[in-house]
Design a protein around this motif. Structure first.
Motif, PDB file in Angstrom:
ATOM      1  N   SER A  40       0.835  -1.199   0.000  1.00 42.12           N
ATOM      2  CA  SER A  40       0.000   0.000   0.000  1.00 42.12           C
ATOM      3  C   SER A  40       0.874   1.254   0.000  1.00 42.12           C
ATOM      4  CB  SER A  40      -0.911  -0.032   1.227  1.00 42.12           C
ATOM      5  OG  SER A  40      -1.532   1.205   1.406  1.00 42.12           O
ATOM      6  N   LYS A  41       1.925   1.245   0.807  1.00 41.44           N
ATOM      7  CA  LYS A  41       2.833   2.408   0.844  1.00 41.44           C
ATOM      8  C   LYS A  41       3.560   2.569  -0.481  1.00 41.44           C
ATOM      9  CE  LYS A  41       3.325   3.286   5.647  1.00 41.44           C
ATOM     10  NZ  LYS A  41       4.021   3.119   6.907  1.00 41.44           N
ATOM     11  N   PHE A  42       3.919   1.437  -1.086  1.00 40.79           N
ATOM     12  CA  PHE A  42       4.574   1.508  -2.391  1.00 40.79           C
ATOM     13  C   PHE A  42       3.629   2.123  -3.428  1.00 40.79           C
ATOM     14  CE2 PHE A  42       5.587  -0.348  -6.554  1.00 40.79           C
ATOM     15  CZ  PHE A  42       6.831   0.220  -6.743  1.00 40.79           C
ATOM     16  N   LEU A  43       2.357   1.696  -3.398  1.00 43.08           N
ATOM     17  CA  LEU A  43       1.370   2.247  -4.338  1.00 43.08           C
ATOM     18  C   LEU A  43       1.210   3.759  -4.147  1.00 43.08           C
ATOM     19  CD1 LEU A  43      -1.599  -0.317  -4.411  1.00 43.08           C
ATOM     20  CD2 LEU A  43      -0.145   0.351  -6.339  1.00 43.08           C
ATOM     21  N   GLU A  77      -4.380  -8.935  -5.460  1.00 39.69           N
ATOM     22  CA  GLU A  77      -3.887  -8.343  -4.221  1.00 39.69           C
ATOM     23  C   GLU A  77      -4.056  -6.815  -4.244  1.00 39.69           C
ATOM     24  OE1 GLU A  77      -2.476 -10.810  -5.797  1.00 39.69           O
ATOM     25  OE2 GLU A  77      -1.726 -12.297  -4.364  1.00 39.69           O
ATOM     26  N   ILE A  78      -3.734  -6.219  -5.410  1.00 37.04           N
ATOM     27  CA  ILE A  78      -3.875  -4.763  -5.529  1.00 37.04           C
ATOM     28  C   ILE A  78      -5.346  -4.363  -5.426  1.00 37.04           C
ATOM     29  CG2 ILE A  78      -3.603  -2.809  -7.137  1.00 37.04           C
ATOM     30  CD1 ILE A  78      -0.993  -4.101  -8.049  1.00 37.04           C
ATOM     31  N   GLU A  79      -6.207  -5.159  -6.057  1.00 33.82           N
ATOM     32  CA  GLU A  79      -7.646  -4.856  -5.972  1.00 33.82           C
ATOM     33  C   GLU A  79      -8.140  -4.921  -4.526  1.00 33.82           C
ATOM     34  OE1 GLU A  79      -8.854  -6.329 -10.479  1.00 33.82           O
ATOM     35  OE2 GLU A  79      -9.261  -7.661  -8.780  1.00 33.82           O
ATOM     36  N   LEU A  80      -7.615  -5.889  -3.771  1.00 34.44           N
ATOM     37  CA  LEU A  80      -8.024  -6.001  -2.360  1.00 34.44           C
ATOM     38  C   LEU A  80      -7.531  -4.809  -1.552  1.00 34.44           C
ATOM     39  CD1 LEU A  80      -7.300  -9.809  -1.685  1.00 34.44           C
ATOM     40  CD2 LEU A  80      -9.547  -8.717  -1.770  1.00 34.44           C
ATOM     41  N   ILE A  81      -6.296  -4.394  -1.802  1.00 33.82           N
ATOM     42  CA  ILE A  81      -5.737  -3.230  -1.090  1.00 33.82           C
ATOM     43  C   ILE A  81      -6.607  -1.998  -1.345  1.00 33.82           C
ATOM     44  CG2 ILE A  81      -3.801  -1.591  -1.131  1.00 33.82           C
ATOM     45  CD1 ILE A  81      -1.933  -4.054  -1.392  1.00 33.82           C
ATOM     46  N   VAL A  82      -6.990  -1.810  -2.603  1.00 36.49           N
ATOM     47  CA  VAL A  82      -7.803  -0.643  -2.961  1.00 36.49           C
ATOM     48  C   VAL A  82      -9.187  -0.747  -2.311  1.00 36.49           C
ATOM     49  CG1 VAL A  82      -8.939   0.540  -4.898  1.00 36.49           C
ATOM     50  CG2 VAL A  82      -6.553  -0.232  -5.116  1.00 36.49           C
ATOM     51  N   LYS A  83      -9.780  -1.922  -2.400  1.00 32.55           N
ATOM     52  CA  LYS A  83     -11.141  -2.127  -1.895  1.00 32.55           C
ATOM     53  C   LYS A  83     -11.252  -1.893  -0.384  1.00 32.55           C
ATOM     54  CE  LYS A  83     -14.699  -5.721  -2.092  1.00 32.55           C
ATOM     55  NZ  LYS A  83     -15.030  -7.011  -2.735  1.00 32.55           N
ATOM     56  N   PHE A  84     -10.242  -2.345   0.359  1.00 39.90           N
ATOM     57  CA  PHE A  84     -10.343  -2.284   1.825  1.00 39.90           C
ATOM     58  C   PHE A  84      -9.525  -1.150   2.435  1.00 39.90           C
ATOM     59  CE2 PHE A  84     -11.576  -6.705   0.948  1.00 39.90           C
ATOM     60  CZ  PHE A  84     -12.741  -6.778   1.696  1.00 39.90           C
ATOM     61  N   ASP A  85      -8.980  -0.250   1.606  1.00 38.92           N
ATOM     62  CA  ASP A  85      -8.166   0.817   2.201  1.00 38.92           C
ATOM     63  C   ASP A  85      -8.994   1.636   3.185  1.00 38.92           C
ATOM     64  OD1 ASP A  85      -5.428   2.396   1.823  1.00 38.92           O
ATOM     65  OD2 ASP A  85      -7.065   3.789   2.273  1.00 38.92           O
ATOM     66  N   LYS A 124      -8.694   4.559   4.373  1.00 40.58           N
ATOM     67  CA  LYS A 124      -8.890   5.979   4.086  1.00 40.58           C
ATOM     68  C   LYS A 124      -9.372   6.229   2.658  1.00 40.58           C
ATOM     69  CE  LYS A 124      -5.890   8.970   5.902  1.00 40.58           C
ATOM     70  NZ  LYS A 124      -4.587   9.566   6.296  1.00 40.58           N
ATOM     71  N   GLY A 125      -9.638   5.163   1.907  1.00 40.28           N
ATOM     72  CA  GLY A 125     -10.045   5.365   0.510  1.00 40.28           C
ATOM     73  C   GLY A 125      -8.967   6.046  -0.302  1.00 40.28           C
ATOM     74  N   ARG A 126      -7.731   5.581  -0.146  1.00 43.61           N
ATOM     75  CA  ARG A 126      -6.599   6.249  -0.804  1.00 43.61           C
ATOM     76  C   ARG A 126      -6.579   6.095  -2.316  1.00 43.61           C
ATOM     77  NH1 ARG A 126      -4.270   4.125   4.037  1.00 43.61           N
ATOM     78  NH2 ARG A 126      -3.184   5.741   5.216  1.00 43.61           N
ATOM     79  N   PHE A 127      -7.148   5.001  -2.822  1.00 48.80           N
ATOM     80  CA  PHE A 127      -7.016   4.688  -4.251  1.00 48.80           C
ATOM     81  C   PHE A 127      -8.376   4.425  -4.879  1.00 48.80           C
ATOM     82  CE2 PHE A 127      -3.582   2.692  -1.720  1.00 48.80           C
ATOM     83  CZ  PHE A 127      -2.517   3.481  -2.134  1.00 48.80           C
ATOM     84  N   GLU A 128      -8.363   4.439  -6.233  1.00 48.93           N
ATOM     85  CA  GLU A 128      -9.584   4.186  -6.983  1.00 48.93           C
ATOM     86  C   GLU A 128      -9.209   3.388  -8.227  1.00 48.93           C
ATOM     87  OE1 GLU A 128     -11.236   7.934  -8.126  1.00 48.93           O
ATOM     88  OE2 GLU A 128     -13.166   7.066  -8.658  1.00 48.93           O
ATOM     89  N   ILE A 129      -9.992   2.348  -8.550  1.00 48.20           N
ATOM     90  CA  ILE A 129      -9.792   1.589  -9.788  1.00 48.20           C
ATOM     91  C   ILE A 129     -11.056   1.738 -10.635  1.00 48.20           C
ATOM     92  CG2 ILE A 129      -9.633  -0.733 -10.787  1.00 48.20           C
ATOM     93  CD1 ILE A 129      -7.824  -1.540  -8.499  1.00 48.20           C
ATOM     94  N   LYS A 130     -10.874   2.073 -11.915  1.00 47.07           N
ATOM     95  CA  LYS A 130     -12.016   2.260 -12.818  1.00 47.07           C
ATOM     96  C   LYS A 130     -11.555   2.067 -14.254  1.00 47.07           C
ATOM     97  CE  LYS A 130     -15.678   5.712 -12.222  1.00 47.07           C
ATOM     98  NZ  LYS A 130     -15.771   7.132 -11.913  1.00 47.07           N
ATOM     99  N   GLY A 185     -10.049  -0.157 -16.010  1.00 49.26           N
ATOM    100  CA  GLY A 185      -8.683  -0.614 -16.269  1.00 49.26           C
ATOM    101  C   GLY A 185      -7.602   0.362 -15.850  1.00 49.26           C
ATOM    102  N   LYS A 186      -7.989   1.370 -15.060  1.00 56.50           N
ATOM    103  CA  LYS A 186      -6.993   2.344 -14.585  1.00 56.50           C
ATOM    104  C   LYS A 186      -7.048   2.451 -13.079  1.00 56.50           C
ATOM    105  CE  LYS A 186      -6.669   4.829 -18.771  1.00 56.50           C
ATOM    106  NZ  LYS A 186      -6.395   6.031 -19.436  1.00 56.50           N
ATOM    107  N   ILE A 187      -5.959   2.977 -12.516  1.00 56.15           N
ATOM    108  CA  ILE A 187      -5.881   3.154 -11.060  1.00 56.15           C
ATOM    109  C   ILE A 187      -5.319   4.538 -10.764  1.00 56.15           C
ATOM    110  CG2 ILE A 187      -3.586   2.008 -11.017  1.00 56.15           C
ATOM    111  CD1 ILE A 187      -4.302   0.974  -8.183  1.00 56.15           C
TER     112      ILE A 187
END
Ligand code: HQG
Length: 205
Positions: free
Chosen positions: A35-38, A78-86, A88-94, A96-98
């Protein structure tokens, strides 16, 4: 952080799955590391990893998956799970993009917002030594593109603890700012704006 996993019966889960048969894909430590790397990749250093971020902050998900796989050995799920459960809602996938929703230092257009009411009062946690300057010059984005505000005093204390064990907490008159024509944006659990002038700031802790 809690582990993340998948289960045929319960679906994606954080912590442990209800039926106990799920499979953990990321333990807590690895989750935090990736998550920190992302965050670093999407907010600050996409070019160091050959990733292109467009002006809306979006990067190609498959490209990001490749970079993450090479460095940390985990894949798309794994990345999808990180985004889904973050939390603070740090990331968004839509499509085919992040993207990272906030926190950027790279040049992105930061004027997107989730539709939601802005609370009348927001908070900002910081190092106590910053307070005199903040009360004089207002809150500035400093190295990032936006000023970041918290919804609760507790969240602001946690932000401030990154700098000092007893952080200062400022209350921000968000209602007054909006009335005066300032824009406040909601991004995940965080609120952002371009500048908070001193007259909207009051120290409460
Ligand atoms: C300070 C993390 C002196 C400001 C957090 C802060 C947040 C001034 C620092 C998000 C100033 C900037 C952002 C002035 C502002 N004089 N100091 N006039 N104006 N400052 O890291 O809000 O976990 O850019 O008080 O939790 O600490 O990464 O901002 O101390 O939500 O997702 O300058 O990043 O989220 O620091 O943190 P930052 P921040 P993540």
């Amino acid at each position: 952080m809690k582990p993340l996993g998948v289960c045929d019966k319960c679906g994606d889960f954080e912590g442990s799955c209800k039926c106990g048969r799920g499979k953990v894909l990321l333990d807590g430590k690895k989750r935090e590391l990736v998550s920190k790397f992302l965050s670093r990749l999407l907010r600050h250093f996409p070019h160091s990893f050959g990733v292109e971020v467009d002006e809306g902050g979006w990067a190609d998900l498959d490209k990001v998956v490749d970079v993450v796989k090479e460095r940390h050995g985990v894949g798309k799920k794994e990345i999808e799970l990180i985004v889904k459960f973050d939390p603070k809602g740090r990331f968004e996938i839509k499509n085919g993009k992040i993207r990272a929703k906030y926190g950027h230092s790279i040049k992105v257009k930061v004027d997107w917002s989730e539709s939601s009411e802005i609370p009348p009062v927001l908070y900002h946690g910081t190092h106590p030594a910053n307070v005199p300057s903040i009360l004089k010059r207002g809150l500035l984005p400093m190295k990032r593109r936006e000023v970041h505000l918290s919804e609760t005093i507790q969240d602001a204390i946690e932000v401030g603890r990154r700098y000092h064990p007893n952080p200062a907490v400022l209350a921000i008159d968000a209602k007054g700012m909006i009335k005066a024509g300032f824009e406040i944006r909601k991004k995940g659990r965080v609120y952002t704006t371009d500048h908070v002038p001193p007259k909207f700031i009051k120290r409460i802790l």
